[in-house]
Scaffold this motif. Structure first.
Motif, PDB file in Angstrom:
ATOM      1  N   GLU A 150       0.910  -0.794  -0.004  1.00  0.00           N
ATOM      2  CA  GLU A 150       0.047   0.014  -0.093  1.00  0.00           C
ATOM      3  C   GLU A 150       0.879   1.198   0.018  1.00  0.00           C
ATOM      4  OE1 GLU A 150      -3.121  -0.226  -0.608  1.00  0.00           O
ATOM      5  OE2 GLU A 150      -3.725  -2.160   0.236  1.00  0.00           O
ATOM      6  N   MET A 151       0.340   2.109  -0.642  1.00  0.00           N
ATOM      7  CA  MET A 151       1.146   3.650  -1.042  1.00  0.00           C
ATOM      8  C   MET A 151       0.486   4.456  -0.004  1.00  0.00           C
ATOM      9  SD  MET A 151       2.332   3.467  -4.712  1.00  0.00           S
ATOM     10  CE  MET A 151       0.508   3.391  -5.279  1.00  0.00           C
ATOM     11  N   VAL A 152       1.437   5.476   0.500  1.00  0.00           N
ATOM     12  CA  VAL A 152       1.109   6.822   1.066  1.00  0.00           C
ATOM     13  C   VAL A 152       2.112   7.931   0.656  1.00  0.00           C
ATOM     14  CG1 VAL A 152       0.174   5.774   3.138  1.00  0.00           C
ATOM     15  CG2 VAL A 152       2.586   6.342   3.231  1.00  0.00           C
ATOM     16  N   ARG A 153       1.447   9.318   0.783  1.00  0.00           N
ATOM     17  CA  ARG A 153       2.134  10.109   0.290  1.00  0.00           C
ATOM     18  C   ARG A 153       2.494  11.067   1.369  1.00  0.00           C
ATOM     19  NH1 ARG A 153       4.334  11.954  -4.239  1.00  0.00           N
ATOM     20  NH2 ARG A 153       4.095  14.381  -4.831  1.00  0.00           N
ATOM     21  N   VAL A 154       3.668  11.374   1.836  1.00  0.00           N
ATOM     22  CA  VAL A 154       3.856  12.370   2.841  1.00  0.00           C
ATOM     23  C   VAL A 154       5.095  13.227   2.733  1.00  0.00           C
ATOM     24  CG1 VAL A 154       3.170  10.700   4.611  1.00  0.00           C
ATOM     25  CG2 VAL A 154       5.459  10.469   3.965  1.00  0.00           C
ATOM     26  N   VAL A 155       5.381  14.189   3.723  1.00  0.00           N
ATOM     27  CA  VAL A 155       6.604  15.153   3.394  1.00  0.00           C
ATOM     28  C   VAL A 155       7.608  14.385   4.554  1.00  0.00           C
ATOM     29  CG1 VAL A 155       7.586  17.042   4.330  1.00  0.00           C
ATOM     30  CG2 VAL A 155       5.182  16.869   3.462  1.00  0.00           C
ATOM     31  N   ILE A 156       8.973  14.451   3.449  1.00  0.00           N
ATOM     32  CA  ILE A 156      10.030  13.657   3.941  1.00  0.00           C
ATOM     33  C   ILE A 156      11.105  14.871   3.920  1.00  0.00           C
ATOM     34  CG2 ILE A 156       9.591  11.511   3.112  1.00  0.00           C
ATOM     35  CD1 ILE A 156      11.541  11.768   1.127  1.00  0.00           C
ATOM     36  N   GLY A 157      12.150  14.425   4.891  1.00  0.00           N
ATOM     37  CA  GLY A 157      13.454  15.600   4.569  1.00  0.00           C
ATOM     38  C   GLY A 157      14.353  14.794   3.793  1.00  0.00           C
ATOM     39  N   CYS A 158      14.829  15.580   2.703  1.00  0.00           N
ATOM     40  CA  CYS A 158      15.775  14.964   1.807  1.00  0.00           C
ATOM     41  C   CYS A 158      17.203  15.648   2.125  1.00  0.00           C
ATOM     42  CB  CYS A 158      15.343  15.588   0.215  1.00  0.00           C
ATOM     43  SG  CYS A 158      16.260  14.757  -1.051  1.00  0.00           S
ATOM     44  N   GLY A 159      17.989  14.810   2.789  1.00  0.00           N
ATOM     45  CA  GLY A 159      19.218  15.398   3.368  1.00  0.00           C
ATOM     46  C   GLY A 159      20.548  15.643   2.420  1.00  0.00           C
ATOM     47  N   HIS A 160      20.942  16.809   2.497  1.00  0.00           N
ATOM     48  CA  HIS A 160      21.989  17.085   1.778  1.00  0.00           C
ATOM     49  C   HIS A 160      23.468  17.139   2.703  1.00  0.00           C
ATOM     50  CE1 HIS A 160      19.154  19.710  -1.060  1.00  0.00           C
ATOM     51  NE2 HIS A 160      19.119  18.380  -1.182  1.00  0.00           N
ATOM     52  N   GLN A 161      23.144  17.767   3.924  1.00  0.00           N
ATOM     53  CA  GLN A 161      24.454  17.517   4.799  1.00  0.00           C
ATOM     54  C   GLN A 161      23.910  16.673   6.083  1.00  0.00           C
ATOM     55  OE1 GLN A 161      24.725  21.974   5.467  1.00  0.00           O
ATOM     56  NE2 GLN A 161      26.245  22.030   4.074  1.00  0.00           N
ATOM     57  N   ASN A 162      24.885  15.568   6.367  1.00  0.00           N
ATOM     58  CA  ASN A 162      24.059  14.521   7.291  1.00  0.00           C
ATOM     59  C   ASN A 162      25.358  13.981   7.833  1.00  0.00           C
ATOM     60  OD1 ASN A 162      21.501  14.513   5.872  1.00  0.00           O
ATOM     61  ND2 ASN A 162      22.804  13.982   4.075  1.00  0.00           N
ATOM     62  N   LYS A 163      25.112  13.800   9.073  1.00  0.00           N
ATOM     63  CA  LYS A 163      26.076  12.856   9.951  1.00  0.00           C
ATOM     64  C   LYS A 163      25.358  11.969  10.724  1.00  0.00           C
ATOM     65  CE  LYS A 163      30.036  13.561  13.175  1.00  0.00           C
ATOM     66  NZ  LYS A 163      30.725  14.589  14.011  1.00  0.00           N
ATOM     67  N   MET A 164      26.188  10.877  10.843  1.00  0.00           N
ATOM     68  CA  MET A 164      25.347   9.692  11.829  1.00  0.00           C
ATOM     69  C   MET A 164      26.637   9.247  12.466  1.00  0.00           C
ATOM     70  SD  MET A 164      22.467   8.578  12.544  1.00  0.00           S
ATOM     71  CE  MET A 164      21.348   8.394  10.896  1.00  0.00           C
ATOM     72  N   VAL A 165      26.562   9.605  13.951  1.00  0.00           N
ATOM     73  CA  VAL A 165      27.452   9.172  14.815  1.00  0.00           C
ATOM     74  C   VAL A 165      27.823   7.755  14.889  1.00  0.00           C
ATOM     75  CG1 VAL A 165      28.617   9.378  17.028  1.00  0.00           C
ATOM     76  CG2 VAL A 165      27.657  11.461  15.905  1.00  0.00           C
ATOM     77  N   GLU A 166      26.647   7.063  15.188  1.00  0.00           N
ATOM     78  CA  GLU A 166      26.814   5.656  15.288  1.00  0.00           C
ATOM     79  C   GLU A 166      26.092   4.841  14.398  1.00  0.00           C
ATOM     80  OE1 GLU A 166      26.377   4.213  19.360  1.00  0.00           O
ATOM     81  OE2 GLU A 166      27.219   5.927  20.124  1.00  0.00           O
ATOM     82  N   PHE A 167      26.726   4.271  13.190  1.00  0.00           N
ATOM     83  CA  PHE A 167      26.213   3.841  12.062  1.00  0.00           C
ATOM     84  C   PHE A 167      25.409   2.173  12.229  1.00  0.00           C
ATOM     85  CE2 PHE A 167      26.880   1.067   8.107  1.00  0.00           C
ATOM     86  CZ  PHE A 167      25.653   1.397   7.353  1.00  0.00           C
ATOM     87  N   THR A 168      24.040   2.232  11.961  1.00  0.00           N
ATOM     88  CA  THR A 168      23.430   0.755  12.106  1.00  0.00           C
ATOM     89  C   THR A 168      23.004   0.335  10.744  1.00  0.00           C
ATOM     90  OG1 THR A 168      21.745   1.881  13.036  1.00  0.00           O
ATOM     91  CG2 THR A 168      23.314   1.115  14.359  1.00  0.00           C
ATOM     92  N   GLU A 169      23.403   0.814   9.589  1.00  0.00           N
ATOM     93  CA  GLU A 169      22.937   0.313   8.114  1.00  0.00           C
ATOM     94  C   GLU A 169      22.049   1.384   7.861  1.00  0.00           C
ATOM     95  OE1 GLU A 169      22.016  -3.764   7.874  1.00  0.00           O
ATOM     96  OE2 GLU A 169      23.654  -4.190   9.178  1.00  0.00           O
TER      97      GLU A 169
END
Length: 407
Positions: A150-169
């Motif tokens: 099933e599909m839904v249409r929502v507002v998302i953030g499309c990240g241009h500058q990103n940092k993830m301190v603890e990566f889990t995939e």
């Protein structure tokens, strides 16, 4: 580990519903890693290829404001990407991707734009962040109809500058908080502001846990027989606050002063339910009592345990020579909330046990201290093997024990 979202200026109005389907049939898949639960999403519309979407995994976080993920522009000069499983989202190729015009949507922050599009910033107190633009996009999920999604249409953030301190995939975050940006509140017309989950333990004794699902609206489990716990919202904060009163070890109350869990100010004190934090953290004064009493209990219950060094986020750890005993002789831990609701952590949830690299068994309590006046957090591992049903309009959380491996 995403511990707590830093404050920012965000719209407080819920957007108009823009979904295209009744959410009672939608069941997003939750897949556990060794330190987080990831929501599997199928994103976008890509004509001329099969499948017609891109698959990503987002960190399931009831303490985060919004849905966001890395987009392809993070690779441009001056922008930043973190390592993820797969490549950042190729949003420009999706025919369903629609950036929000600057200052022309309820979810836009007035005056905060990148070029002609609305922008966002999310920052987390362990150093992770994402900055980019807001856009409508189509998400496709598993559903109760086995032959189709099933599909839904929502507002998302499309990240241009990103940092993830603890990566889990993960490629980003699937926010499920009070915020107007969160998934549950963007689709409230169909979810009725209700959602539920049942998490298998993060620690899996060497084997990968089976996946589970998020449920919405009338698809959520019945609340008969479950504990009832009021949840509170504080101005400027997205978190689900609960009234923690005391803690027990194997049924023995520690009589911790409830003031140690009290809300004292903006983002200070209090206690939240948060799936975005792996383990549980409680205020240092309360933790000092718990640690002292736990050490006394374990000294009597199992003399083979020798105090060891802390392990990353786990403060109280022991080592044990063979023969290994696993979770034998370890106690249960119970969180007592106002109104008589009790969250009992069985010993395989309250503790993490694994074989160390020197032929010794390592045993750590899955509860650690926060900074002196920081918020206490009931993290994901402590919620494992319980079903949780959130009713946001009623401001109530229902929960009870359940074998979540079979959910």
């Amino acid at each position: 580990m995403i511990r707590r979202l830093l404050l920012s200026s965000w719209p407080k109005r819920n957007p108009s519903n823009n979904t295209s389907v009744d959410l009672k049939v939608i069941r997003p898949v939750l897949e556990p890693t060794n330190s987080a639960y990831l929501v599997k999403i199928h994103l976008g519309t890509f004509s001329g290829q099969q499948p017609t979407y891109k698959e990503y995994h987002l960190h399931f976080d009831t303490g985060s404001r919004m849905i966001w993920l890395q987009c392809e522009d993070c690779a441009k000069p001056g922008n930043t990407c973190f390592q993820q499983s797969g490549v950042p989202y190729p949003n420009r190729r999706s025919t369903s991707y629609e950036p929000l015009p600057c200052d022309d949507h309820l979810l836009c922050i007035p005056g905060r734009c990148i070029g002609t599009h609305c922008s966002y910033i999310v920052e987390y107190d362990e150093g992770s962040y994402s900055r980019g633009i807001l856009a409508y996009e189509t998400l496709k999920f598993e559903s109760s109809q086995q032959q189709r999604g099933e599909m839904v249409r929502v507002v998302i953030g499309c990240g241009h500058q990103n940092k993830m301190v603890e990566f889990t995939e993960e490629a980003g975050v699937f926010g499920m908080s009070w915020s107007a940006y969160s998934f549950v509140n963007q689709v409230t017309g169909h979810s009725q502001g209700r959602f539920s989950y049942c998490l298998p333990p993060l620690t899996s004794d060497g084997f990968r846990q089976a996946s589970t699902v998020l449920r919405f609206g009338s698809d959520a489990p019945r609340i008969t027989g479950l504990h009832r716990l009021p949840i509170r919202q504080h101005t400027g904060e997205p978190h689900y606050y609960v009234d923690l009163q005391d803690i027990s070890i194997s049924g023995r109350r520690l009589n911790i002063p409830s003031a140690y869990f009290a809300k004292t100010g903006l983002d200070k004190g209090g206690c939240i339910i948060d799936t975005g934090t792996s383990f549980t953290f409680i205020s240092r004064p309360a933790y000092n009592i718990l640690k002292q009493q736990m050490m006394q209990h374990l000294a009597i219950a199992d003399s083979s345990l020798q105090i060891g060094r802390s392990r990353r986020h786990l403060d109280l750890c022991y080592k044990r020579n063979p023969p290994f005993k696993g979770y034998n002789h370890l106690p249960t831990v119970t969180f007592h909330f106002a109104g008589g609701a009790n969250l009992m952590l069985q010993r395989d949830i309250a503790f993490i046990v694994w074989e160390g690299n020197r032929g010794r068994e390592i045993v750590c309590m899955g509860i650690s201290p926060t900074d002196e006046d920081d918020v206490s957090i009931i993290g994901a591992q402590s919620q494992a093997n319980h079903v949780f049903v959130f009713n946001l309009p009623a401001r109530v959380l229902y929960f009870g024990p359940r074998n979540c491996r079979n959910s």
